[in-house]
Design an enzyme around this catalytic site. Structure first.
Site, PDB file in Angstrom:
ATOM      1  N   ASP A  12    -119.040 -38.365  23.131  1.00 22.93           N
ATOM      2  CA  ASP A  12    -118.665 -37.018  23.576  1.00 22.93           C
ATOM      3  C   ASP A  12    -117.546 -36.543  22.635  1.00 22.93           C
ATOM      4  O   ASP A  12    -116.559 -37.257  22.418  1.00 22.93           O
ATOM      5  CB  ASP A  12    -118.138 -37.142  25.017  1.00 22.93           C
ATOM      6  CG  ASP A  12    -117.737 -35.828  25.623  1.00 22.93           C
ATOM      7  OD1 ASP A  12    -117.314 -34.912  24.895  1.00 22.93           O
ATOM      8  OD2 ASP A  12    -117.817 -35.731  26.856  1.00 22.93           O
ATOM      9  N   ILE A  13    -117.675 -35.362  22.090  1.00 21.88           N
ATOM     10  CA  ILE A  13    -116.706 -34.899  21.085  1.00 21.88           C
ATOM     11  C   ILE A  13    -115.291 -34.765  21.660  1.00 21.88           C
ATOM     12  O   ILE A  13    -114.306 -34.865  20.923  1.00 21.88           O
ATOM     13  CB  ILE A  13    -117.176 -33.572  20.443  1.00 21.88           C
ATOM     14  CG1 ILE A  13    -116.516 -33.372  19.072  1.00 21.88           C
ATOM     15  CG2 ILE A  13    -116.945 -32.384  21.357  1.00 21.88           C
ATOM     16  CD1 ILE A  13    -117.139 -32.268  18.238  1.00 21.88           C
ATOM     17  N   GLY A  34    -121.983 -25.827  27.683  1.00 19.10           N
ATOM     18  CA  GLY A  34    -122.188 -26.801  26.613  1.00 19.10           C
ATOM     19  C   GLY A  34    -120.892 -27.425  26.122  1.00 19.10           C
ATOM     20  O   GLY A  34    -119.974 -27.698  26.890  1.00 19.10           O
ATOM     21  N   VAL A  35    -120.816 -27.587  24.828  1.00 16.43           N
ATOM     22  CA  VAL A  35    -119.673 -28.273  24.240  1.00 16.43           C
ATOM     23  C   VAL A  35    -118.385 -27.442  24.433  1.00 16.43           C
ATOM     24  O   VAL A  35    -117.295 -28.006  24.593  1.00 16.43           O
ATOM     25  CB  VAL A  35    -119.972 -28.610  22.758  1.00 16.43           C
ATOM     26  CG1 VAL A  35    -119.991 -27.396  21.866  1.00 16.43           C
ATOM     27  CG2 VAL A  35    -119.009 -29.649  22.237  1.00 16.43           C
ATOM     28  N   ASP A  36    -118.518 -26.144  24.453  1.00 13.51           N
ATOM     29  CA  ASP A  36    -117.375 -25.238  24.659  1.00 13.51           C
ATOM     30  C   ASP A  36    -116.712 -25.516  26.017  1.00 13.51           C
ATOM     31  O   ASP A  36    -115.485 -25.705  26.106  1.00 13.51           O
ATOM     32  CB  ASP A  36    -117.923 -23.796  24.597  1.00 13.51           C
ATOM     33  CG  ASP A  36    -116.852 -22.742  24.421  1.00 13.51           C
ATOM     34  OD1 ASP A  36    -115.675 -23.103  24.275  1.00 13.51           O
ATOM     35  OD2 ASP A  36    -117.213 -21.551  24.426  1.00 13.51           O
ATOM     36  N   THR A 120    -127.315 -25.509  17.942  1.00 10.84           N
ATOM     37  CA  THR A 120    -128.587 -26.178  18.289  1.00 10.84           C
ATOM     38  C   THR A 120    -128.787 -26.408  19.788  1.00 10.84           C
ATOM     39  O   THR A 120    -129.786 -26.991  20.192  1.00 10.84           O
ATOM     40  CB  THR A 120    -128.717 -27.540  17.584  1.00 10.84           C
ATOM     41  OG1 THR A 120    -127.742 -28.438  18.141  1.00 10.84           O
ATOM     42  CG2 THR A 120    -128.518 -27.419  16.093  1.00 10.84           C
ATOM     43  N   TYR A 123    -128.083 -21.870  21.768  1.00 11.11           N
ATOM     44  CA  TYR A 123    -128.388 -20.876  20.733  1.00 11.11           C
ATOM     45  C   TYR A 123    -129.707 -21.147  20.010  1.00 11.11           C
ATOM     46  O   TYR A 123    -130.167 -20.304  19.224  1.00 11.11           O
ATOM     47  CB  TYR A 123    -127.235 -20.739  19.739  1.00 11.11           C
ATOM     48  CG  TYR A 123    -126.064 -19.908  20.255  1.00 11.11           C
ATOM     49  CD1 TYR A 123    -126.038 -19.432  21.565  1.00 11.11           C
ATOM     50  CD2 TYR A 123    -124.994 -19.591  19.436  1.00 11.11           C
ATOM     51  CE1 TYR A 123    -124.965 -18.676  22.047  1.00 11.11           C
ATOM     52  CE2 TYR A 123    -123.921 -18.826  19.901  1.00 11.11           C
ATOM     53  CZ  TYR A 123    -123.910 -18.380  21.203  1.00 11.11           C
ATOM     54  OH  TYR A 123    -122.857 -17.622  21.652  1.00 11.11           O
TER      55      TYR A 123
END
Ligand code: ADP
Length: 171
Positions: A12-13, A34-36, A120, A123
């Site tokens: 996980d980033i 998402g990642v945001d 990806t 989006y």
């Protein structure tokens, strides 16, 4: 050709220890899914407060903030293109995201940066084409910036990992 300074990981980033992590943000810079969403949850409310001062970000550009409660000192927010079939300058806009992120890395003297697979997710950018652009721009940045020691691509699922592995085998 492979370059040992380019690395793939499946973490996980938000847990990554790098000078900066990159956020695949939206034009408002005020958080999203998402990642945001994951980055804002871990960084805490001070990140949103700083983002509010930035006045958004056009697609293809990037903005830098502090990382707050994240292990990374900095967050580079960039806005990838929404995939609309490839005829709306999507490849150029995605390449500009990476270039603008690497410009900020250079300006701030950062030595390591971790990227998610920008565009990806929601989006809809095709993973293999996006990975090819990411690797191409990473190679360019590494050639131009001798201070840059590590570029990490965070693959959140196995399809993403395969796409990066394939792109790394290409010249
Ligand atoms: P976009 O709107 O740019 O498509 P998303 O957040 O929907 O952004 O997806 C971008 C990529 O980030 C996708 O490959 C998704 O699987 C991945 N992703 C989602 N959450 C995380 C996370 N916590 N760490 C790393 N990558 C993530």
């Amino acid at each position: 050709m492979t370059d040992s300074r380019i690395q793939l990981t499946e973490e996980d980033i938000t847990g990554i220890q790098a000078d900066a992590i990159v956020n695949a943000a939206n034009n408002s810079l005020l958080g999203g899914g998402g990642v945001d969403g994951a980055i804002h949850r871990v960084a805490g409310p001070e990140l949103l407060a700083q983002c509010r001062t930035l006045g958004g970000c056009p697609t293809g550009e990037a903005r830098i903030t502090k990382g707050y409660n994240l292990p990374a000192a900095w967050v580079i927010h960039t806005v990838g293109p929404v995939w609309r079939g490839g005829t709306q300058r999507e490849p150029e806009l995605l390449a500009r995201c990476y270039r603008n992120c690497f410009s900020l890395v250079r300006e701030h003297g950062l030595r390591s940066v971790a990227f998610p697979a920008i565009s990806t997710g929601v989006y809809g950018y095709p993973k293999e084409e996006a990975a090819r652009i990411a690797i191409q721009e990473a190679r360019r940045a590494l050639a131009e910036n001798e201070n840059l020691a590590r570029v990490l691509f965070v693959c959140f699922n196995s399809d993403t990992r395969l796409a990066y592995e394939k792109a790394l085998t290409e010249p």
